[in-house]
Design a protein around this motif. Structure first.
Motif, short mmCIF file in Angstrom:
data_model
loop_
_atom_site.label_atom_id
_atom_site.label_comp_id
_atom_site.label_asym_id
_atom_site.label_seq_id
_atom_site.Cartn_x
_atom_site.Cartn_y
_atom_site.Cartn_z
N GLY A 175 0.79 -1.22 0.00
CA GLY A 175 0.00 0.00 0.00
C GLY A 175 0.82 1.26 0.00
O GLY A 175 2.00 1.28 -0.33
N GLY A 176 0.16 2.34 0.39
CA GLY A 176 0.79 3.65 0.40
C GLY A 176 0.40 4.46 1.61
O GLY A 176 -0.31 3.98 2.51
N GLN A 177 0.87 5.68 1.62
CA GLN A 177 0.60 6.61 2.71
C GLN A 177 -0.12 7.83 2.15
O GLN A 177 0.48 8.60 1.41
N PRO A 178 -1.39 8.03 2.50
CA PRO A 178 -2.08 9.23 2.04
C PRO A 178 -1.59 10.46 2.80
O PRO A 178 -1.03 10.34 3.89
N ALA A 179 -1.80 11.61 2.22
CA ALA A 179 -1.33 12.85 2.84
C ALA A 179 -2.11 13.19 4.10
O ALA A 179 -1.66 14.01 4.90
N SER A 180 -3.27 12.58 4.30
CA SER A 180 -4.08 12.81 5.49
C SER A 180 -4.50 11.48 6.07
O SER A 180 -4.71 10.50 5.34
N LEU A 223 -7.28 -1.53 -8.54
CA LEU A 223 -6.37 -2.15 -7.57
C LEU A 223 -6.97 -2.02 -6.17
O LEU A 223 -7.24 -0.90 -5.71
N VAL A 224 -7.15 -3.14 -5.50
CA VAL A 224 -7.54 -3.16 -4.09
C VAL A 224 -6.26 -3.46 -3.32
O VAL A 224 -5.62 -4.50 -3.56
N THR A 225 -5.87 -2.59 -2.41
CA THR A 225 -4.57 -2.71 -1.76
C THR A 225 -4.70 -2.81 -0.25
O THR A 225 -5.81 -2.78 0.30
N GLY A 226 -3.56 -2.92 0.45
CA GLY A 226 -3.58 -3.05 1.90
C GLY A 226 -2.20 -2.87 2.49
O GLY A 226 -1.38 -2.12 1.97
N HIS A 227 -1.95 -3.52 3.60
CA HIS A 227 -0.66 -3.61 4.28
C HIS A 227 -0.31 -2.39 5.13
O HIS A 227 0.21 -2.54 6.23
N THR A 228 -0.55 -1.18 4.63
CA THR A 228 -0.16 0.01 5.39
C THR A 228 -1.23 0.44 6.40
O THR A 228 -1.01 1.39 7.15
#
Length: 613
Positions: free
Chosen positions: A270-275, A309-314
């Protein structure tokens, strides 16, 4: 090792949903009036079926066996209010997740439910004590159609993962209920990028196809390539993990050759959103501008044949559009963790092209209208079948779960703390040092704890019949569910300094992993600098004395860290290893020795690491 055949329900639903994700946008604008079918797939009277069908994709990720509502800060989501302030909203619990999903499916005959991995592993005692059989049972009742594997699916190794898929009682502990044999998952676990080292073949199905009334959607499931870096060596023994992009592109091509043009990738990365607000508009400045991290590069490299894309992990919440290699917008979603959110995505399936019509990016309030994250609120009715399931397993767990281990005077935050040094991290490290300091236990002079191994907070407020401040076995297990064995090793001062630098450099530079440290160890972390320079080496001291690079120190840590996990290669260089009790046993012993109802433990000051921001 192969997955068992899907049951008929799962097979029908998984094939029907995947078909809906592929090409939602360009075609919608080109459709003549009246040509769009809101999901029914049939015209009225003598009319031909509509050209397009709306397929609902409901998704979530990183449940981690949280069947009961997660406690403390781990059980809330942040919502930005119209005036710009934020509000913490209690969320999660499988009784509410089931109600939310079932309500969301109403009026949607074409509906698929998919997940992005880490359904199990690092689970609270209610599920973890029974090797996550209760969670698989709950997911079956949820009508989950398909999930990718995550790194935590490998915590107990590939053989145990195969048992969760195929069924059968635990090889050591047997069946937990008399006359009942564990049936396994009704849904397929997908592991496209995980192969057997000897055969080179995927250990589980790489993809599946959901079908309904001629609609076909393919799902490809992968976990992060770096899984071996964050799972114990025994968990990934005999397995090889491959590049996410190359694997997905390979199987997307294979699905395309089979005539499956609509494809969804389930990616446990996954990723890190700005908020941190779940309703943050990820595309407010432009497609994909509001998110960073590994998923951004992965998304940009995955073939345009994949439609969402359905993501996760973060464990983050986001609904973003990141351009595919052809420059077209493509939805990338994640629904936080622990069942606190679910994502509702509309996939417009074109019967003529068999592809998803991708819509252009248009914000509606704080979310893209084609995909929205929803809170799993606790003010809705509970699902009765999930309440019964929880009660049944709780009755089996009660004799162990309710045993008092110690007492606390206030919340001691771990997972819920945003600080680099967490109060609960200090407490755990102190417990490990005390347990392994005696000469016959290893002679440790300091202890190190990985922050990712702290799975929850210790919450003071009573739950159920428990008294305020009582820490039960169930609660301590939820904090440290891996029951890693403790190790004590020899490290030179130079290796110790390097390990501290590895917290903020190399693979950990973009996302620092700050080790939790036992009392006596102090240093300064200067986050205004970059890489290894962030650790101010001349401030590193043990009991007031500077660490000597040439001296040997006995260091306690769990077996995961001692194996070099989480990017700490220097810790994997330890010698003269002594294996001690489990981290959970050491923690519980410390709670018993240092707290009572009359003198509960207070939260540590968390003042060992001086941070310059």
């Amino acid at each position: 090792m192969s997955a068992k055949p899907q049951k008929n329900r799962a097979s029908r639903r998984v094939l029907a949903a995947a078909a809906g994700l592929a090409t939602v946008g360009a075609l919608a604008a080109a459709m003549p009036a009246g040509a769009h079918d809101r999901g029914h797939g049939h015209g009225h009277g003598h009319h031909k079926p509509a050209r397009t069908v709306d397929v609902q994709l409901l998704s979530f990720n990183d449940l981690h066996g949280n069947l009961e509502p997660p406690a403390g800060s781990a059980g809330t989501v942040t919502e930005t209010q119209p005036d710009g302030t934020t509000k913490a909203i209690p969320a999660g619990g499988v009784e509410y997740l089931a109600s939310s999903l079932r309500t969301a499916r109403e009026g949607h005959p074409y509906s698929i439910t998919a997940a992005g991995g880490d359904m199990v592993g690092a689970s609270p005692l209610l599920s973890g004590l029974f090797h996550d059989e209760p969670t698989i049972e709950a997911l079956n009742k949820l009508d989950l159609d398909v999930t990718s594997v995550g790194n935590h699916e490998f915590d107990e190794g590939a053989t145990e993962l195969a048992r969760l898929q195929n069924g059968g009682c635990h090889p050591v502990e047997g069946c937990y209920e008399k006359g009942k044999k564990f049936k396994g998952a009704d849904f397929p676990y997908l592991a496209a990028n995980v192969t057997n080292e000897k055969t080179g073949r995927p250990i589980l199905k790489p993809y599946t196809v959901w079908k309904k009334n001629g609609v076909k959607i393919g799902f490809i499931g992968v976990t992060l390539e770096g899984t071996p870096d964050i799972v114990t060596a025994n968990g990934v023994k005999g397995l090889k993990f491959h590049d996410e992009i190359e694997t997905i592109n390979k199987y997307a091509k294979e699905l395309d050759r089979q005539g499956v043009k609509s494809i969804v990738a389930l990616i446990h990365e996954g990723g890190q959103p700005a908020s941190t607000s779940y309703n943050y508009d990820c595309d407010s400045s432009g497609p994909g501008d509001g998110i960073s991290g590994p998923i951004t590069d992965i998304a940009k490299g995955i073939t345009p044949k994949v439609d969402a894309l359905v993501t996760g992990h973060t464990h983050q919440a986001y609904v973003c559009t990141i351009p595919d290699p052809a420059g077209n917008p493509r939805m990338v979603t994640s629904a936080s963790s622990f069942g606190k959110l679910y994502t509702d995505t509309t996939l417009t399936y074109d019967r003529r092209t068999k592809d998803i019509v991708r819509t252009s990016v248009k914000s509606a309030g704080a979310q893209n209208p084609q995909s929205v994250n929803h809170i799993v609120t606790r003010d809705q009715p509970k699902a009765d079948d999930m309440t019964a399931l929880i009660a049944r397993w709780n009755a089996l767990a009660a004799p162990i779960a309710n045993r008092p281990q110690g007492y606390i005077s206030a919340d001691i935050n771990g997972r819920g703390s945003t600080a680099y040094e967490k109060p609960l991290g200090d407490l755990i490290a102190d417990a490990q040092l005390e347990g392994l300091a005696p000469a016959d236990k290893g002679g440790a002079v300091l202890a190190l704890m990985n922050p990712g191994g702290i799975r929850a907070d210790l919450v003071h407020k009573a739950s159920g019949s428990e008294g305020d401040g009582v820490v039960t076995y169930g609660e301590s297990f939820t904090v440290q569910p891996f029951t890693n064995m403790m190790n004590v090793v020899d490290l030179t001062g130079a290796q110790l300094i390097t390990a501290l630098q590895q917290q903020v450099s190399g693979s950990n530079e973009a996302g620092p992993k700050i080790l939790q440290i036992s009392k006596g160890l102090t240093y300064t972390l200067d986050m205004t600098k970059s890489g290894a320079a962030r650790v101010v080496t001349d401030t590193i001291k043990l009991n007031g004395e500077a660490i000597d690079p040439a001296k040997t120190y006995r260091v306690a840590m769990n077996e995961f860290l001692a194996g070099g996990g989480d990017g700490f290669a220097a810790l994997g260089q330890g010698t003269n290893k002594l294996v001690g009790p489990s981290d959970l046993d050491v923690f519980n012993a410390y709670l018993a020795a240092h707290s009572s109802a009359a003198a509960p433990l207070a939260p540590p000051a968390a003042d060992r690491i001086t941070v310059i921001q």
